[in-house]
Motif scaffolding. Structure first.
Motif, PDB file in Angstrom:
ATOM      1  N   THR A 285       0.801  -1.212  -0.028  1.00 30.24           N
ATOM      2  CA  THR A 285      -0.089   0.129  -0.054  1.00 30.24           C
ATOM      3  C   THR A 285       0.699   1.250  -0.025  1.00 30.24           C
ATOM      4  O   THR A 285       0.443   2.416  -0.328  1.00 30.24           O
ATOM      5  N   HIS A 286       2.214   1.279   0.296  1.00 31.55           N
ATOM      6  CA  HIS A 286       2.842   2.294   0.405  1.00 31.55           C
ATOM      7  C   HIS A 286       4.386   2.049  -0.418  1.00 31.55           C
ATOM      8  O   HIS A 286       5.453   2.646  -0.091  1.00 31.55           O
ATOM      9  N   ASP A 287       4.251   1.320  -1.503  1.00 27.29           N
ATOM     10  CA  ASP A 287       5.471   1.282  -2.435  1.00 27.29           C
ATOM     11  C   ASP A 287       5.474   2.256  -3.342  1.00 27.29           C
ATOM     12  O   ASP A 287       5.470   2.100  -4.686  1.00 27.29           O
TER      13      ASP A 287
ATOM     14  N   ILE B 204      -9.271   7.308  -2.846  1.00 26.10           N
ATOM     15  CA  ILE B 204      -9.800   6.477  -1.988  1.00 26.10           C
ATOM     16  C   ILE B 204     -10.161   7.228  -0.625  1.00 26.10           C
ATOM     17  O   ILE B 204     -11.379   6.887  -0.079  1.00 26.10           O
ATOM     18  N   ALA B 205      -9.536   8.224  -0.285  1.00 29.96           N
ATOM     19  CA  ALA B 205      -9.921   8.950   0.892  1.00 29.96           C
ATOM     20  C   ALA B 205     -11.191   9.714   0.589  1.00 29.96           C
ATOM     21  O   ALA B 205     -11.918   9.722   1.700  1.00 29.96           O
ATOM     22  N   ARG B 206     -11.192  10.365  -0.241  1.00 32.48           N
ATOM     23  CA  ARG B 206     -12.497  11.050  -0.691  1.00 32.48           C
ATOM     24  C   ARG B 206     -13.628  10.124  -0.937  1.00 32.48           C
ATOM     25  O   ARG B 206     -14.803  10.509  -0.732  1.00 32.48           O
TER      26      ARG B 206
ATOM     27  N   VAL C  91      -2.520  -8.843   4.834  1.00 34.57           N
ATOM     28  CA  VAL C  91      -3.785  -9.052   5.234  1.00 34.57           C
ATOM     29  C   VAL C  91      -4.013  -7.459   5.981  1.00 34.57           C
ATOM     30  O   VAL C  91      -3.076  -6.745   6.025  1.00 34.57           O
ATOM     31  N   PHE C  92      -5.455  -7.403   6.511  1.00 32.85           N
ATOM     32  CA  PHE C  92      -5.786  -6.383   7.158  1.00 32.85           C
ATOM     33  C   PHE C  92      -6.446  -6.654   8.281  1.00 32.85           C
ATOM     34  O   PHE C  92      -7.365  -7.625   8.543  1.00 32.85           O
TER      35      PHE C  92
ATOM     36  N   ILE D 294      -8.245   0.556   1.404  1.00 32.55           N
ATOM     37  CA  ILE D 294      -9.593   1.204   2.096  1.00 32.55           C
ATOM     38  C   ILE D 294      -9.386   0.956   3.734  1.00 32.55           C
ATOM     39  O   ILE D 294      -9.667   1.701   4.534  1.00 32.55           O
ATOM     40  N   ALA D 295      -8.903  -0.401   3.974  1.00 31.53           N
ATOM     41  CA  ALA D 295      -8.915  -0.615   5.357  1.00 31.53           C
ATOM     42  C   ALA D 295      -7.784   0.377   6.073  1.00 31.53           C
ATOM     43  O   ALA D 295      -8.142   0.639   7.345  1.00 31.53           O
ATOM     44  N   GLU D 296      -6.813   0.546   5.502  1.00 32.21           N
ATOM     45  CA  GLU D 296      -5.899   1.505   5.942  1.00 32.21           C
ATOM     46  C   GLU D 296      -6.177   3.057   6.258  1.00 32.21           C
ATOM     47  O   GLU D 296      -5.944   3.547   6.983  1.00 32.21           O
ATOM     48  N   GLU D 297      -7.078   3.391   5.104  1.00 28.60           N
ATOM     49  CA  GLU D 297      -7.610   4.690   5.130  1.00 28.60           C
ATOM     50  C   GLU D 297      -8.611   4.890   6.356  1.00 28.60           C
ATOM     51  O   GLU D 297      -8.824   5.705   6.845  1.00 28.60           O
ATOM     52  N   LEU D 298      -9.253   3.647   6.650  1.00 28.51           N
ATOM     53  CA  LEU D 298     -10.312   3.564   7.826  1.00 28.51           C
ATOM     54  C   LEU D 298      -9.461   3.378   9.144  1.00 28.51           C
ATOM     55  O   LEU D 298     -10.179   3.122  10.301  1.00 28.51           O
TER      56      LEU D 298
END
Length: 230
Positions: A57-59, A73-75, A137-138, A93-97
């Motif tokens: 997610t941060h590459d 995605i944040a928007r 995973v999340f 999405i999970a990370e944004e949440l």
């Protein structure tokens, strides 16, 4: 409805999702971010689907478009349109949440059983087999309800904001054709010998498995749009 789909790698396309959208009378556009296409404006579509990809997610160093995608995605999370993520899309999405995202204890590749969570909002069978293709995973985001889990991955998906936002670790959209494309040069096959990584023969030994995914995908997408558009 018109759907925007974000693709992150060759061979990680929408698969059966594209067929479902067409069959239901919806239109869609696939944005190939890995080929330099810019992500869409959220206002130009009615729903957003974020597909899987092999990167983290941060590459950002190798995939500089990820920063722009995270902002989109944040928007979308803070908006009012249906949002669906699969694999990498679900992790973003999970990370944004606010949920933690990272490598799982084991890679999970092949056909594995999911047990629906007791409080799951998903209208799916209590047990079903889905296709898996992941190491990362999340955790369950705050305020989200779980899909359920497999032996290797306790959180296989979640619904948030009344089902408007859905994240899936598993792949209900897989077809034999999409899997054959996925198998070309994938590093996950090098994890053979791990307890939850199936052999190449097992992945393709029963074509009926793909047929059994179709009604599961249909049910999930239908309820996602019903709840997301309410």
């Amino acid at each position: 409805m018109h759907f925007h789909l974000l693709q992150h790698a060759t061979g990680r396309g929408p698969a059966r999702i594209a067929d479902w959208l067409t069959s239901m009378g919806h239109s869609h556009t696939v944005f190939h971010l890995h080929e330099g296409e810019l992500p869409p404006r959220l206002s130009d579509g009615d729903a957003l689907i974020v597909l899987d990809g092999p990167m983290g997610t941060h590459d950002d160093l190798d995939h500089p478009w990820l920063k722009r995608e995270r902002k989109l995605i944040a928007r979308a999370v803070n908006g009012n349109k249906p949002l669906l993520g699969i694999g990498l899309g679900a992790r973003l999405i999970a990370e944004e949440l606010g949920a933690s995202v990272g490598p799982g204890t084991f890679a999970e590749v092949g056909w594995h059983r999911i047990d629906l969570a007791p409080n799951s909002p998903f209208d799916l069978p209590e047990q079903f087999t889905a296709f898996m293709w992941h190491r990362d995973v999340f955790a369950l985001p705050d305020g989200a309800l779980p899909l359920g889990g497999s032996t290797a991955s306790p959180v296989q998906g979640f619904a948030w904001d009344g089902g408007r936002v859905i994240g899936l670790l598993c792949h209900l959209e897989a077809t034999r054709s999409s899997l054959e494309t996925l198998l070309e040069g994938s590093w996950l096959l090098d994890q053979a010998g791990e307890p939850h990584v199936q052999s190449l023969d097992m992945l393709l030994d029963d074509p009926r498995r793909f047929d059994r995914l179709a009604p599961l995908l249909d049910r999930l997408l239908s309820q996602w749009l019903t709840r997301g558009s309410a």
